[in-house]
Every structure is written in structure tokens, then in C-alpha cells.
Design an enzyme around this catalytic site. Structure first.
Site, PDB file in Angstrom:
ATOM      1  NE  ARG A  84      44.728  42.920  41.297  1.00 22.98           N
ATOM      2  CZ  ARG A  84      45.695  42.511  42.104  1.00 22.98           C
ATOM      3  NH1 ARG A  84      46.321  41.376  41.860  1.00 22.98           N
ATOM      4  NH2 ARG A  84      46.041  43.220  43.157  1.00 22.98           N
ATOM      5  CB  CYS A 137      48.710  45.767  44.070  1.00 23.57           C
ATOM      6  SG  CYS A 137      50.061  45.185  45.090  1.00 23.57           S
ATOM      7  CB  ILE A 163      35.281  39.812  43.417  1.00 24.78           C
ATOM      8  CG1 ILE A 163      34.163  40.778  43.861  1.00 24.78           C
ATOM      9  CG2 ILE A 163      36.621  40.226  44.002  1.00 24.78           C
ATOM     10  CD1 ILE A 163      33.854  40.679  45.338  1.00 24.78           C
ATOM     11  CG  ASP A 164      33.191  39.705  37.175  1.00 24.59           C
ATOM     12  OD1 ASP A 164      34.376  39.977  37.446  1.00 24.59           O
ATOM     13  OD2 ASP A 164      32.838  39.226  36.085  1.00 24.59           O
ATOM     14  CD  GLN A 165      34.085  35.216  35.771  1.00 25.47           C
ATOM     15  OE1 GLN A 165      34.003  34.016  35.548  1.00 25.47           O
ATOM     16  NE2 GLN A 165      33.282  36.089  35.185  1.00 25.47           N
ATOM     17  CB  VAL A 210      47.670  38.797  33.408  1.00 18.59           C
ATOM     18  CG1 VAL A 210      46.841  38.407  34.632  1.00 18.59           C
ATOM     19  CG2 VAL A 210      48.273  37.561  32.751  1.00 18.59           C
ATOM     20  CG  ASN A 260      49.908  35.208  46.096  1.00 18.83           C
ATOM     21  OD1 ASN A 260      49.462  36.028  46.909  1.00 18.83           O
ATOM     22  ND2 ASN A 260      50.524  35.567  44.987  1.00 18.83           N
TER      23      ASN A 260
END
Length: 422
Positions: free
Chosen positions: A124, A119, A126-128, A331, A23
Site C-alpha cells: 500500500r 497491517c 504512499i507514492d500518490q 483492491v 478511519n
């Protein structure tokens, strides 16, 4: 299809080395798109996700190769003209492919990137990423499963932007975009993970003006151009954490070499709470699993809280605890898919929404199990090591996305583990 076969119940003894962080490697490799020339990224794990990103950059016109005699070094030659498209065929298996969006927009002023995969552990979005890039001056449309982005002014412009929620890849994407923007950018409510700081260090090595990476506020002064990259990525704290949990299993004694103790504080706190002995040694941490674990309560949170990527692995340890533990996942939703497989091994776990109640049992027993995602697959390997009898972990392609030949690292510790090619 490959599977991992484990004859469990054998004590683990010895030392294991940690690979470079996947990562951290992925955003650093993506950052090479910001500058023409020859780049070198060191301490890169040989993993499926890294190879996929290499194929993606190759599709864009870059030359990507592992170093001769040093497989942990990736060398990239980035041309002046880069194809600004990331097709679905390459992006669908890896969510981190979206990290090319920021560099492409910053350097070329346009990008066409497929919506990401990865995964199956919940939404999750990706708007941000897109909101922040829009604030920098990009015009973005989502059509036919692709993000189509342009910079009408020719160059992104600095801005002040506050993320609605902390996002690691979002923070990284916008950092890279802002590095070549005109003027000053201030990003607030940023992700504070060590991998974000590592990317900041890599960008600074390229000539970017970045301060505060690894804190919740990052300042970036855009520059007209950057120089090629030379950087060694940090050790993988999640791989290290997985081995630390292995050491905490009853009867084990494992030294994890190459891990950064400061990155493991939240995990070490829980390992000590369950009764494991954790000590700093030269170059790493030693963990001794002394008897049956005590139950603890765990709540995942963004760094520096307890990492969601270690939730499944710690659950394995708590499955053997003398009492009932509570795990709250804050999370990601839908991140208890490993529970049903642990139950097949004899665990007692009940899930209600984002909370799992784990009632410890004296022992687990081996069985065939199926991995559902990357960290779940690691948890099932740990469970197989602790269980009596034979455990077969199926769909280990998930495991190969984040762990570098895990069976070859565990075997020298005494684990009876092997990969069966399918």
C-alpha cells in the site's frame, strides 16, 4: 499475549451500538496540526491506533487527553511550535501515521516522517501522496526509511492533480495540505469513502474552503490560517458491517444501532442476496439470519462498491452457504490470509490469485486460529461464533487496532466470548 476464547453455536439476539469510525477519527485528529489552539474531537473510539496517533502528536509537542467523564472525546492543545518529525518507533505500527505529512508541510513548510507500517495485507505505497504534494510545491526525498519534505517557497501552492488510483489516505493527506496552500487546488479521481467526506466537513468547520469531499473531484481554496477544530466523527461503517454480518449468520437476530444505512448499501445488497432479512429501524438496521445462506458472487471495489474491509467477514457467512460463492479481491493483493485459518475451522476455500472460491459447508467446528491482520481477526471471531465447540483467536492485538472491546459488545447478545489476558 491476549487471546479471545469463544464457545460457538449460540444464537445471537439483541442490539449492539457502533463506535465512532477509527478511519474518520485518525485524519480528523491529524488535521488539528493545521491550527494552533485547543481542539475537541468527539465520538472517538478508544483504540490502539488512536492512542498511537495521540502519542505521535504528543511527541510533536501537542497535549492530547481524553475528556474527564467522557472517554469518547479527545481534547488537543496544539502549540505554535510543533516538532516536524514522526519517528519510526511510533509510525511503524500504524500506516495512518503518514496523515501528519500533509498538515506539517502546510503549516510548517517541512516534515520528516517515517515510512508507515500497519497491517500486512500487501503493498500500500504512499507514492500518490508524494506525487500530489510535489505538485503542490513540496520537495521530497526518501532517505534511510524517512520521507524528508520541505516547501522551498515557504507556502504550498494550489494545483490541479489527478490521482493515478483512488487512495483514501492520499486524498485526505492532500486535502489537508491544500487547505493552507496559496490559491486553488482541484483534486481528481479522489476516494469517495464517507471518511473523506467527514474530514472535509471537519476542515470546513475549521474555516477551510472545501467542496466536493466524498465525490471523485474535490475543490479547495487555500486560506492563510485555520481555527481550532470542534467535530464529532461519523460511526464506524466497518464495525457496523461486521455486526450486520453477525446478524446474518444462521439463527441470529441482531439490531445494529448507530450505523448509517447509506454507508451500508453494498453490504446490505449482498446480505439480502444470501437470504438474510434486513430492515431499517429507528437509529439503525436489524438483520435476521433466516436459515442457511445462499451463495453469491462478490467483487470488492472502492466506495461505493463492496468494501475490501468487509471481504473477510462476508467470506465467513459464505463458508456456510448452500453452494459455491466467488469472491474477487480487486483492491489489495494478499488479502486472503484468513483463508488458511478458516480452513482450520472446517471451511472449504480455494484461492487462485485474487479470486477465492468458497464452497459452503453445513457447519464449522472450533479450533485455535491466528489472526494475520485487522479484518481477518474480526472474521475469525465471527467464524468462532458460528462454529460448534471452542475457538481461540490468537494475536488479537490486530483486533484491538480497529474494534473497541468487541467481546464486551458481543456478550450481551448472548455470545459466549471472553478475553484471556496473556
Amino acid at each position: 499475549m491476549d487471546k479471545i476464547v469463544i464457545e460457538g453455536g449460540v444464537p445471537l439476539r439483541g442490539s449492539v451500538d457502533v463506535s465512532g469510525a477509527k478511519n474518520a477519527a485518525l485524519p480528523v485528529i491529524a488535521a488539528a496540526l493545521l491550527a494552533e489552539g485547543e481542539h475537541e474531537v468527539r465520538n472517538v473510539p478508544d483504540l490502539a491506533d488512536v492512542r498511537t496517533l495521540g502519542k505521535l502528536l504528543g511527541h510533536m509537542g501537542c497535549e492530547v487527553a481524553r475528556g474527564e467523564g467522557d472517554r469518547r472525546t479527545v481534547r488537543l492543545r496544539v502549540p505554535a511550535a510543533v516538532a516536524p518529525e514522526a519517528p519510526y518507533e511510533l509510525v511503524k505500527t500504524m500506516r495512518a501515521s503518514v496523515l501528519v505529512l500533509g498538515p506539517l508541510l502546510a503549516r510548517l513548510g517541512r516534515a520528516r516522517v517515517s515510512l508507515p507500517g500497519g497491517c500486512a495485507i500487501g503493498a500500500r505505497p504512499i507514492d500518490q501522496h508524494l506525487k500530489a504534494l510535489t505538485a503542490l510545491g513540496a520537495e521530497i526525498r526518501i532517505e534511510h526509511g524517512y520521507v524528508n519534505a520541505t516547501v522551498p517557497r515557504g507556502r504550498l501552492r494550489g494545483t490541479v492533480f489527478t490521482f493515478d488510483a483512488q487512495t483514501v489516505t492520499g486524498t485526505e493527506n492532500v486535502m489537508m495540505a491544500a487547505a493552507l496552500a496559496e490559491g486553488e487546488t482541484v483534486l481528481r479521481n479522489c476516494a469517495r469513502e464517507p471518511e473523506v467526506k467527514d474530514l472535509g466537513d471537519a476542515l470546513v468547520a475549521m474555516g477551510a474552503l472545501v467542496e466536493g469531499a466524498g465525490t471523485d473531484e474535490i475543490w479547495i481554496e487555500g486560506v492563510p490560517s485555520l481555527r481550532p477544530l470542534s467535530h464529532a466523527v461519523i460511526p464506524d461503517r466497518i464495525e457496523a458491517g461486521t455486526f450486520l454480518v453477525a446478524g446474518a449468520l444462521p439463527g441470529n437476530d441482531v439490531t445494529v444501532r448507530g450505523c448509517v444505512a447509506a454507508h451500508q448499501e453494498a453490504l446490505v445488497e449482498k446480505l439480502r442476496a444470501v437470504g438474510a432479512e434486513v430492515t431499517k429501524v429507528e437509529g439503525g438496521l436489524r438483520v435476521v439470519g433466516d436459515g442457511r445462506p445462499r451463495p453469491v458472487d462478490v467483487r470488492t471495489a472502492p466506495h461505493p462498491g463492496f468494501p475490501t474491509d468487509m471481504q473477510a467477514q462476508l467470506m465467513v457467512l459464505l463458508c456456510l452457504a448452500d453452494g459455491t460463492s466467488r469472491i474477487t479481491e480487486t483492491v489489495f493483493e494478499n488479502r486472503f490470509m484468513h483463508v488458511q485459518e478458516l480452513i482450520r475451522l472446517g471451511a472449504h476455500v480455494e484461492v487462485d490469485g485474487r479470486v477465492a472460491m468458497v464452497k459452503g459447508v453445513p457447519e464449522l467446528s472450533g479450533a485455535p486460529v491466528m489472526a494475520s491482520d485487522l479484518r481477518a481477526s474480526a472474521a475469525l471471531v465471527l467464524a468462532g461464533l458460528a462454529a460448534s465447540g471452542t475457538t481461540e483467536v490468537l494475536r488479537v492485538y490486530h483486533l484491538d487496532r480497529g474494534y473497541e472491546r468487541i467481546e464486551e459488545k458481543l456478550a450481551p447478545l448472548g455470545a459466549r466470548i471472553r478475553r484471556v489476558r496473556g
